[in-house]
Design a protein around this motif. Sequence first.
Motif, PDB file in Angstrom:
ATOM      1  N   GLY A 177       0.847  -1.192   0.000  1.00  9.35           N
ATOM      2  CA  GLY A 177       0.000   0.000   0.000  1.00  9.35           C
ATOM      3  C   GLY A 177       0.884   1.244   0.000  1.00  9.35           C
ATOM      4  O   GLY A 177       2.112   1.151  -0.086  1.00  9.35           O
ATOM      5  N   PRO A 178       0.269   2.412   0.084  1.00  6.00           N
ATOM      6  CA  PRO A 178       1.050   3.649   0.114  1.00  6.00           C
ATOM      7  C   PRO A 178       1.958   3.706   1.345  1.00  6.00           C
ATOM      8  O   PRO A 178       1.590   3.239   2.413  1.00  6.00           O
ATOM      9  CB  PRO A 178       0.001   4.758   0.168  1.00  6.00           C
ATOM     10  CG  PRO A 178      -1.329   4.116   0.091  1.00  6.00           C
ATOM     11  CD  PRO A 178      -1.153   2.636   0.182  1.00  6.00           C
ATOM     12  N   ARG A 179       3.133   4.260   1.152  1.00  3.37           N
ATOM     13  CA  ARG A 179       4.057   4.418   2.293  1.00  3.37           C
ATOM     14  C   ARG A 179       3.621   5.557   3.190  1.00  3.37           C
ATOM     15  O   ARG A 179       3.966   5.595   4.364  1.00  3.37           O
ATOM     16  CB  ARG A 179       5.478   4.701   1.794  1.00  3.37           C
ATOM     17  CG  ARG A 179       6.155   3.508   1.227  1.00  3.37           C
ATOM     18  CD  ARG A 179       7.627   3.767   1.022  1.00  3.37           C
ATOM     19  NE  ARG A 179       7.866   5.060   0.410  1.00  3.37           N
ATOM     20  CZ  ARG A 179       8.675   5.266  -0.615  1.00  3.37           C
ATOM     21  NH1 ARG A 179       9.337   4.270  -1.134  1.00  3.37           N
ATOM     22  NH2 ARG A 179       8.851   6.469  -1.103  1.00  3.37           N
ATOM     23  N   GLY A 223       0.103   3.451  -3.654  1.00  4.17           N
ATOM     24  CA  GLY A 223       0.292   2.018  -3.500  1.00  4.17           C
ATOM     25  C   GLY A 223      -0.217   1.245  -4.704  1.00  4.17           C
ATOM     26  O   GLY A 223      -0.589   1.813  -5.733  1.00  4.17           O
ATOM     27  N   THR A 224      -0.261  -0.057  -4.553  1.00  6.36           N
ATOM     28  CA  THR A 224      -0.666  -0.950  -5.631  1.00  6.36           C
ATOM     29  C   THR A 224      -2.089  -0.661  -6.101  1.00  6.36           C
ATOM     30  O   THR A 224      -2.354  -0.610  -7.308  1.00  6.36           O
ATOM     31  CB  THR A 224      -0.544  -2.417  -5.173  1.00  6.36           C
ATOM     32  OG1 THR A 224       0.785  -2.642  -4.700  1.00  6.36           O
ATOM     33  CG2 THR A 224      -0.849  -3.382  -6.295  1.00  6.36           C
ATOM     34  N   ARG A 241      -3.633  -5.288  -0.153  1.00  3.21           N
ATOM     35  CA  ARG A 241      -2.500  -4.547   0.387  1.00  3.21           C
ATOM     36  C   ARG A 241      -1.685  -5.456   1.295  1.00  3.21           C
ATOM     37  O   ARG A 241      -2.214  -6.082   2.213  1.00  3.21           O
ATOM     38  CB  ARG A 241      -3.003  -3.338   1.168  1.00  3.21           C
ATOM     39  CG  ARG A 241      -1.907  -2.532   1.782  1.00  3.21           C
ATOM     40  CD  ARG A 241      -2.477  -1.356   2.513  1.00  3.21           C
ATOM     41  NE  ARG A 241      -1.423  -0.618   3.150  1.00  3.21           N
ATOM     42  CZ  ARG A 241      -1.629   0.482   3.832  1.00  3.21           C
ATOM     43  NH1 ARG A 241      -2.843   0.967   3.958  1.00  3.21           N
ATOM     44  NH2 ARG A 241      -0.622   1.106   4.389  1.00  3.21           N
TER      45      ARG A 241
END
Length: 149
Positions: free
Chosen positions: A80-82, A106-107, A140
């Motif tokens: 996912g997003p950092r 993210g993905t 995620r």
Amino acid sequence: MVGDRFYIIDAGHGVGHQIRKARLGNWEDFAAGPLDALQGVFLTHLHSDHTVDLANILIAGIASNGLGKVAQPVQVWGPGPRGELPTLFGPAPAPPVTSPENPTPGTADMIQQFGQHLRHRHQRPGLRHPDADPYQPVHRVTTCRCRPA
């Protein structure tokens, strides 16, 4: 390979060629395979050398190569997003942030962009909209941000 199904671990440049070279999936009909046997995609991280051909697999695969014929959507697993940009490496100033509202997508964000691209392309005259849903189920994967003690 697990039985007659296969998985992709990272989708860097040339992954489609490697699938064909390994003769995975259906080879009796070009439109039916080889992606008819694709069970899932796992992304270890979102650097371009691990993701650049994912769009080719998902978008081109829906219209041909068998992905549009699978019984269940292919699942994609990735980070996912950092949430934050990494610390600047090298001399200042830092380059401008492209998307301040989501600086480390993210993905799922990446897959959503593929779906938007697909819908946009198929709104043009003369292009057939694929029967398959461009959105793939995305999971995620939570990663550990481990630091040495």
